[in-house]
Scaffold this motif. Structure first.
Motif, short mmCIF file in Angstrom:
data_model
loop_
_atom_site.label_atom_id
_atom_site.label_comp_id
_atom_site.label_asym_id
_atom_site.label_seq_id
_atom_site.Cartn_x
_atom_site.Cartn_y
_atom_site.Cartn_z
N ILE A 163 0.85 -1.19 0.00
CA ILE A 163 0.00 0.00 0.00
C ILE A 163 0.89 1.24 0.00
N THR A 164 0.66 2.11 -0.97
CA THR A 164 1.42 3.35 -1.06
C THR A 164 0.44 4.50 -1.27
N LYS B 293 -3.55 7.10 4.02
CA LYS B 293 -3.10 5.72 4.15
C LYS B 293 -3.36 5.17 5.55
N SER B 294 -3.13 6.00 6.58
CA SER B 294 -3.28 5.53 7.96
C SER B 294 -4.69 5.06 8.23
N LEU C 256 -5.12 1.67 6.56
CA LEU C 256 -4.41 0.63 7.32
C LEU C 256 -5.16 0.28 8.60
N ASP C 257 -5.64 1.29 9.31
CA ASP C 257 -6.39 1.04 10.55
C ASP C 257 -7.64 0.22 10.27
N ILE D 187 -8.19 -1.89 7.76
CA ILE D 187 -7.81 -3.27 7.42
C ILE D 187 -7.41 -4.04 8.68
N GLU D 188 -6.60 -3.40 9.52
CA GLU D 188 -6.13 -4.08 10.74
C GLU D 188 -7.28 -4.44 11.67
N ILE E 148 0.29 -5.76 9.65
CA ILE E 148 0.71 -4.53 8.99
C ILE E 148 2.20 -4.31 9.21
N LYS F 261 5.01 -1.42 8.44
CA LYS F 261 5.22 -0.04 7.97
C LYS F 261 6.71 0.20 7.77
N ILE G 210 0.22 -6.70 4.96
CA ILE G 210 0.15 -5.40 4.30
C ILE G 210 1.47 -4.67 4.52
N GLU H 217 3.22 -1.18 4.03
CA GLU H 217 2.95 0.24 3.74
C GLU H 217 4.25 0.97 3.46
#
Length: 201
Positions: free
Chosen positions: A8-9, A16-17, A20-21, A23-24, A31, A33, A115, A117
């Motif tokens: 993920i970019t 993005k955060s 990511l949150d 998905i987690e 994740i 990072k 994932i 990042e």
């Protein structure tokens, strides 16, 4: 069900955060990072610490304690070659860590997704590690508003940052999976679920 690795970019302020949150919290995912990994590999006893000691002034490393990052930043500000040397040490180490962890997670098959990042996207080895790479995209106006609200950045600072990321933004827009995170996050969630559903497990 085999573990799939997703990169993920996205540019600064793209959100993005939040992705990511989400998905987690809602999927069986680990994740990773890259910024945090880069920080970790520079800690005492880790893979980059001794190499960095050989190129930075002694005062950056107080009695083998964690690096004094403020002094490190000052040293790089006064000597740009130090930043290049640091990147030449840290970036490969981050890549090796990611290879090791993704291989381990694929073998253990404990997570549905890993994932990775990364704020920067250059393709290459990062893309090769992943089954898919997503770009989290938002318009300049939305990114600007977010950066003002969350970080208190001035218009001038935001313009400078976005200008410096233009080439990377253009490269990210060539990725086949584009997650539009411009407004309603419920719409973003739907895109995430659809993108995950498009990966054959």
């Amino acid at each position: 069900m085999s573990t799939k690795v997703i990169g993920i970019t996205g540019g600064i302020g793209s959100g993005k955060s939040a992705v990511l949150d989400y998905i987690e919290e809602n999927f069986n995912a680990r994740i990773l990072k890259t910024d945090e990994i880069a920080h970790d590999v520079m800690e005492p006893g880790e893979r980059c610490y001794e190499a960095l000691k050989r190129i930075f002034p002694d005062e950056v490393f107080p009695d083998n304690a964690p690096i004094d990052r403020e002094l490190m930043a000052k040293a790089m500000f006064s000597d740009e070659s130090l930043r290049q040397k640091l990147n030449a040490i840290v970036h490969p180490a981050v890549g090796e860590y990611l290879k090791e962890e993704t291989l381990k997670e694929r073998a253990q098959n404990k997570f549905d997704y890993v994932i990775i990042e990364s704020a920067l996207y250059t393709g290459g080895e990062f893309a090769l590690l992943c089954d898919a790479v997503w770009n989290i995209h938002a318009s300049v106006s939305v990114r600007t508003e977010r950066l003002k609200r969350t970080r208190g950045y001035s218009d001038e600072k935001i313009r400078d940052i976005l200008k410096s990321q233009e080439k990377n933004d253009e490269l990210r827009l060539t990725l086949p999976v584009q997650i539009d995170n411009d407004g309603d996050f419920e719409a973003t969630k739907t895109q995430i679920k659809n993108a995950l559903g498009g990966i054959v497990l």
